[in-house]
Design a protein around this motif. Structure first.
Motif, PDB file in Angstrom:
ATOM      1  N   SER A  74       0.834  -1.188   0.000  1.00 32.42           N
ATOM      2  CA  SER A  74       0.000   0.000   0.000  1.00 32.42           C
ATOM      3  C   SER A  74       0.878   1.251   0.000  1.00 32.42           C
ATOM      4  CB  SER A  74      -0.907   0.012   1.232  1.00 32.42           C
ATOM      5  OG  SER A  74      -1.735   1.150   1.237  1.00 32.42           O
ATOM      6  N   PRO A  75       0.669   2.169  -0.955  1.00 32.88           N
ATOM      7  CA  PRO A  75       1.470   3.405  -0.981  1.00 32.88           C
ATOM      8  C   PRO A  75       1.249   4.215   0.295  1.00 32.88           C
ATOM      9  CG  PRO A  75       0.305   3.075  -3.056  1.00 32.88           C
ATOM     10  CD  PRO A  75      -0.265   2.095  -2.093  1.00 32.88           C
ATOM     11  N   LYS A  76       2.323   4.858   0.747  1.00 30.04           N
ATOM     12  CA  LYS A  76       2.255   5.610   2.000  1.00 30.04           C
ATOM     13  C   LYS A  76       2.343   7.117   1.809  1.00 30.04           C
ATOM     14  CE  LYS A  76       1.962   1.805   4.284  1.00 30.04           C
ATOM     15  NZ  LYS A  76       0.620   1.400   4.774  1.00 30.04           N
ATOM     16  N   SER A  77       2.714   7.571   0.617  1.00 32.93           N
ATOM     17  CA  SER A  77       2.784   9.014   0.362  1.00 32.93           C
ATOM     18  C   SER A  77       2.185   9.295  -1.006  1.00 32.93           C
ATOM     19  CB  SER A  77       4.227   9.510   0.439  1.00 32.93           C
ATOM     20  OG  SER A  77       5.060   8.813  -0.461  1.00 32.93           O
ATOM     21  N   ILE A  78       1.294  10.291  -1.057  1.00 34.41           N
ATOM     22  CA  ILE A  78       0.456  10.514  -2.238  1.00 34.41           C
ATOM     23  C   ILE A  78       0.558  11.954  -2.707  1.00 34.41           C
ATOM     24  CG2 ILE A  78      -1.882  10.293  -3.167  1.00 34.41           C
ATOM     25  CD1 ILE A  78      -2.559   8.798  -0.461  1.00 34.41           C
ATOM     26  N   VAL A  79       0.664  12.134  -4.031  1.00 36.73           N
ATOM     27  CA  VAL A  79       0.415  13.435  -4.654  1.00 36.73           C
ATOM     28  C   VAL A  79      -0.925  13.338  -5.369  1.00 36.73           C
ATOM     29  CG1 VAL A  79       1.038  14.946  -6.587  1.00 36.73           C
ATOM     30  CG2 VAL A  79       2.757  14.330  -4.887  1.00 36.73           C
ATOM     31  N   ALA A  80      -1.827  14.273  -5.078  1.00 38.83           N
ATOM     32  CA  ALA A  80      -3.098  14.380  -5.781  1.00 38.83           C
ATOM     33  C   ALA A  80      -2.935  15.449  -6.851  1.00 38.83           C
ATOM     34  CB  ALA A  80      -4.216  14.763  -4.815  1.00 38.83           C
ATOM     35  N   ASN A  81      -3.201  15.099  -8.120  1.00 45.06           N
ATOM     36  CA  ASN A  81      -2.908  16.059  -9.181  1.00 45.06           C
ATOM     37  C   ASN A  81      -3.967  17.147  -9.345  1.00 45.06           C
ATOM     38  OD1 ASN A  81      -4.973  14.935 -10.793  1.00 45.06           O
ATOM     39  ND2 ASN A  81      -3.540  13.771 -12.074  1.00 45.06           N
ATOM     40  N   ASN A  82      -4.983  17.131  -8.488  1.00 56.72           N
ATOM     41  CA  ASN A  82      -5.959  18.227  -8.483  1.00 56.72           C
ATOM     42  C   ASN A  82      -6.667  18.271  -7.137  1.00 56.72           C
ATOM     43  OD1 ASN A  82      -9.055  17.148  -8.944  1.00 56.72           O
ATOM     44  ND2 ASN A  82      -7.525  15.744  -9.767  1.00 56.72           N
ATOM     45  N   GLN A  83      -7.288  19.397  -6.875  1.00 57.29           N
ATOM     46  CA  GLN A  83      -7.953  19.668  -5.612  1.00 57.29           C
ATOM     47  C   GLN A  83      -9.025  18.633  -5.272  1.00 57.29           C
ATOM     48  OE1 GLN A  83      -9.434  23.656  -5.550  1.00 57.29           O
ATOM     49  NE2 GLN A  83     -10.951  23.282  -3.968  1.00 57.29           N
ATOM     50  N   GLY A  84      -9.856  18.314  -6.235  1.00 58.92           N
ATOM     51  CA  GLY A  84     -10.952  17.389  -5.979  1.00 58.92           C
ATOM     52  C   GLY A  84     -10.484  16.003  -5.568  1.00 58.92           C
ATOM     53  N   THR A  85      -9.399  15.534  -6.184  1.00 61.82           N
ATOM     54  CA  THR A  85      -8.862  14.222  -5.817  1.00 61.82           C
ATOM     55  C   THR A  85      -8.366  14.224  -4.383  1.00 61.82           C
ATOM     56  OG1 THR A  85      -8.238  13.699  -8.096  1.00 61.82           O
ATOM     57  CG2 THR A  85      -7.098  12.487  -6.359  1.00 61.82           C
ATOM     58  N   ALA A  86      -7.682  15.294  -3.992  1.00 61.57           N
ATOM     59  CA  ALA A  86      -7.200  15.387  -2.613  1.00 61.57           C
ATOM     60  C   ALA A  86      -8.354  15.342  -1.633  1.00 61.57           C
ATOM     61  CB  ALA A  86      -6.394  16.671  -2.433  1.00 61.57           C
ATOM     62  N   GLU A  87      -9.434  16.033  -1.959  1.00 61.93           N
ATOM     63  CA  GLU A  87     -10.602  16.036  -1.067  1.00 61.93           C
ATOM     64  C   GLU A  87     -11.225  14.645  -0.976  1.00 61.93           C
ATOM     65  OE1 GLU A  87     -11.884  20.720  -1.636  1.00 61.93           O
ATOM     66  OE2 GLU A  87     -12.744  19.197  -2.956  1.00 61.93           O
ATOM     67  N   LEU A  88     -11.246  13.921  -2.076  1.00 60.65           N
ATOM     68  CA  LEU A  88     -11.749  12.547  -2.045  1.00 60.65           C
ATOM     69  C   LEU A  88     -10.885  11.676  -1.132  1.00 60.65           C
ATOM     70  CD1 LEU A  88     -13.492  10.179  -3.004  1.00 60.65           C
ATOM     71  CD2 LEU A  88     -12.078  10.059  -5.064  1.00 60.65           C
ATOM     72  N   LEU A  89      -9.579  11.819  -1.233  1.00 59.53           N
ATOM     73  CA  LEU A  89      -8.671  11.048  -0.384  1.00 59.53           C
ATOM     74  C   LEU A  89      -8.838  11.406   1.086  1.00 59.53           C
ATOM     75  CD1 LEU A  89      -5.501  11.275  -2.672  1.00 59.53           C
ATOM     76  CD2 LEU A  89      -6.949   9.260  -2.332  1.00 59.53           C
ATOM     77  N   LEU A  90      -9.100  12.679   1.356  1.00 59.97           N
ATOM     78  CA  LEU A  90      -9.347  13.090   2.741  1.00 59.97           C
ATOM     79  C   LEU A  90     -10.622  12.457   3.277  1.00 59.97           C
ATOM     80  CD1 LEU A  90      -8.457  16.902   2.555  1.00 59.97           C
ATOM     81  CD2 LEU A  90      -7.113  15.082   3.641  1.00 59.97           C
ATOM     82  N   GLY A 134       9.738  15.953  -7.057  1.00 60.64           N
ATOM     83  CA  GLY A 134      10.390  16.571  -5.909  1.00 60.64           C
ATOM     84  C   GLY A 134       9.664  16.339  -4.597  1.00 60.64           C
ATOM     85  N   ALA A 135       8.374  16.078  -4.669  1.00 64.93           N
ATOM     86  CA  ALA A 135       7.606  15.790  -3.459  1.00 64.93           C
ATOM     87  C   ALA A 135       7.846  14.375  -2.950  1.00 64.93           C
ATOM     88  CB  ALA A 135       6.111  15.994  -3.722  1.00 64.93           C
ATOM     89  N   ASN A 136       8.524  13.551  -3.744  1.00 66.18           N
ATOM     90  CA  ASN A 136       8.919  12.193  -3.374  1.00 66.18           C
ATOM     91  C   ASN A 136       7.741  11.306  -2.964  1.00 66.18           C
ATOM     92  OD1 ASN A 136      10.858  10.151  -3.047  1.00 66.18           O
ATOM     93  ND2 ASN A 136      11.065  10.585  -0.857  1.00 66.18           N
ATOM     94  N   PRO A 137       6.689  11.259  -3.790  1.00 73.66           N
ATOM     95  CA  PRO A 137       5.540  10.411  -3.436  1.00 73.66           C
ATOM     96  C   PRO A 137       5.764   8.958  -3.859  1.00 73.66           C
ATOM     97  CG  PRO A 137       5.111  11.477  -5.516  1.00 73.66           C
ATOM     98  CD  PRO A 137       6.469  11.985  -5.063  1.00 73.66           C
ATOM     99  N   ASP A 138       5.028   8.064  -3.240  1.00 77.80           N
ATOM    100  CA  ASP A 138       4.979   6.678  -3.703  1.00 77.80           C
ATOM    101  C   ASP A 138       4.052   6.557  -4.910  1.00 77.80           C
ATOM    102  OD1 ASP A 138       6.616   5.798  -1.621  1.00 77.80           O
ATOM    103  OD2 ASP A 138       4.905   5.383  -0.304  1.00 77.80           O
ATOM    104  N   ILE A 139       3.047   7.467  -4.980  1.00 77.81           N
ATOM    105  CA  ILE A 139       2.017   7.343  -6.009  1.00 77.81           C
ATOM    106  C   ILE A 139       1.432   8.712  -6.340  1.00 77.81           C
ATOM    107  CG2 ILE A 139       0.158   6.963  -4.336  1.00 77.81           C
ATOM    108  CD1 ILE A 139      -1.045   4.913  -6.307  1.00 77.81           C
ATOM    109  N   VAL A 140       1.020   8.877  -7.591  1.00 82.41           N
ATOM    110  CA  VAL A 140       0.247  10.045  -8.018  1.00 82.41           C
ATOM    111  C   VAL A 140      -1.154   9.562  -8.353  1.00 82.41           C
ATOM    112  CG1 VAL A 140       0.005  11.928  -9.683  1.00 82.41           C
ATOM    113  CG2 VAL A 140       2.294  11.210  -8.934  1.00 82.41           C
ATOM    114  N   VAL A 141      -2.155  10.223  -7.792  1.00 78.58           N
ATOM    115  CA  VAL A 141      -3.555   9.843  -7.991  1.00 78.58           C
ATOM    116  C   VAL A 141      -4.301  11.035  -8.582  1.00 78.58           C
ATOM    117  CG1 VAL A 141      -5.681   9.068  -6.858  1.00 78.58           C
ATOM    118  CG2 VAL A 141      -3.453   8.310  -5.996  1.00 78.58           C
ATOM    119  N   GLY A 142      -5.209  10.776  -9.534  1.00 79.76           N
ATOM    120  CA  GLY A 142      -6.024  11.882 -10.010  1.00 79.76           C
ATOM    121  C   GLY A 142      -6.593  11.733 -11.392  1.00 79.76           C
ATOM    122  N   ARG A 143      -6.915  12.879 -11.977  1.00 79.96           N
ATOM    123  CA  ARG A 143      -7.541  12.948 -13.286  1.00 79.96           C
ATOM    124  C   ARG A 143      -6.584  12.452 -14.357  1.00 79.96           C
ATOM    125  NH1 ARG A 143      -9.210  19.041 -13.370  1.00 79.96           N
ATOM    126  NH2 ARG A 143      -9.100  18.652 -15.605  1.00 79.96           N
TER     127      ARG A 143
END
Length: 346
Positions: A74-90, A134-143
């Motif tokens: 399971s990824p432990k660090s995430i970049v959300a490529n847009n605002q709405g995706t981040a809100e869904l993850l929250l 540069g944010a060093n995420p395990d995964i990028v999630v989004g649109r």
């Protein structure tokens, strides 16, 4: 295309129709009866490796192909490529795991505003690959359309994989997506980030809200035709067909609202708008755009459009970019607001 135009239209391109499915090794769900007097279903816990049918995208972010992805853990660090995706993850309990967000183009969800404020903003607009890496995420999630090899894209799936960053493309952002794809995304993200119970509860909440919206439509209400406007200035009107946005169109159909240009191709002219004469107009409000009040004033003062039913009957409604073009649950807030304006308070 200038930056403002890109901010308005990126992600509104046609992509190939692919159904997002999920598979993987899971413990069988067991029914736990008589808990507090009610029968409840125990949520299955994900085991890894987990395989999901997802996507890869062409370098310009327009053409998608099915891609089977296996996540070893399971990824432990995430970049959300847009605002709405981040809100869904929250919403599914991942506040501590999001290390970056970008594309803040509309109103935020007040229910997660406090947690959202703690997320590092990589870019107010669309974010490039360098800042993402540069944010060093395990995964990028989004649109999906933002997984592009462009100055405004995060880099393609393959480019991110080359630097050991995994990806998850929202099913709702693909062509021919329907509102049901939101449930698919919530379930898949719940499995991937091992927050299955949170995801199941949120999915139930989403269904409850949609059911309430549908119940609030008057029984004798006839279906209404609508068209999107991205702004108006003087006699210039920016009309958007929305033909590629099947997720939006399907969601709004639950309210008996039909996109009059759902089958259109190319740009929509003022003449085409006059000929179609939709019942209502949706004026899009987005960060960096013209004040919708100013656009509304110019629309009403435009003699060439004065014969439009929506203008004559004052049926022009402002909608928020993040709510409608985040391809997530936020569209429910927009629909609830529209329902109150169109049909009266529910």
């Amino acid at each position: 295309m200038n930056t403002l135009k890109m901010a308005k239209y990126i992600g509104l391109v046609t992509v190939s129709s692919l159904l997002l499915g999920a598979c993987g090794q899971e413990n069988a769900a067991e029914e736990q009866a008589n808990v507090d007097g009610k029968a409840t279903e125990q949520v299955a816990e994900t085991t890894f490796p987990l395989t999901l049918d997802n996507y890869t995208v062409s370098s310009e972010g327009a053409v998608f192909s099915k891609k089977e992805i296996t996540y070893e853990s399971s990824p432990k660090s995430i970049v959300a490529n847009n605002q709405g995706t981040a809100e869904l993850l929250l919403q599914i309990g991942l506040a501590e795991d999001i290390v970056g967000v970008a594309a803040l183009y509309g109103e935020g969800d007040e229910t997660v505003a406090e947690d959202f404020a703690s997320i590092p903003v990589l870019a107010e607009g669309y974010v490039g690959k360098e800042l993402v890496v540069g944010a060093n995420p395990d995964i990028v999630v989004g649109r999906g359309q933002l997984f592009a090899s462009t100055e405004w894209g995060t880099g393609t799936v393959e480019e991110l994989n080359e630097v050991d960053i995994q990806t998850y493309v929202q099913a709702t952002s693909t062509a021919d997506a329907t509102f049901d794809d939101l449930y698919t995304d919530i379930a898949n993200l719940g499995k991937l980030f091992t927050v299955e119970e949170n995801a199941q509860q949120f999915s139930t909440d989403v269904k409850t809200r949609m059911d309430a919206i549908v119940a609030g439509i008057p029984a004798n209400q006839e279906a209404l035709e609508y068209a999107y406007l991205f702004g108006a200035e003087g006699t210039n009107v920016e009309i958007y067909s929305g033909a590629a946005d099947t997720y939006l169109n399907d969601a709004l159909s639950y309210m008996d609202l039909n996109n009059t240009f759902a089958d259109a191709t190319g740009e929509i002219s003022a003449e085409a708008l006059l000929e179609a004469d939709p019942d209502v107009l949706f004026l899009v409000n987005y960060t960096g755009g013209r004040d919708p009040k100013e656009s509304l004033a110019d629309l009403k003062a435009n003699d060439a459009l004065s014969s439009l039913t929506a203008i004559k009957e004052d049926r022009i409604y402002t909608i928020d970019y993040n709510q409608f073009w985040s391809y997530g649950y936020q569209i429910l807030t927009g629909m609830e607001q529209l329902s109150a304006e169109l049909y009266g308070e529910n």
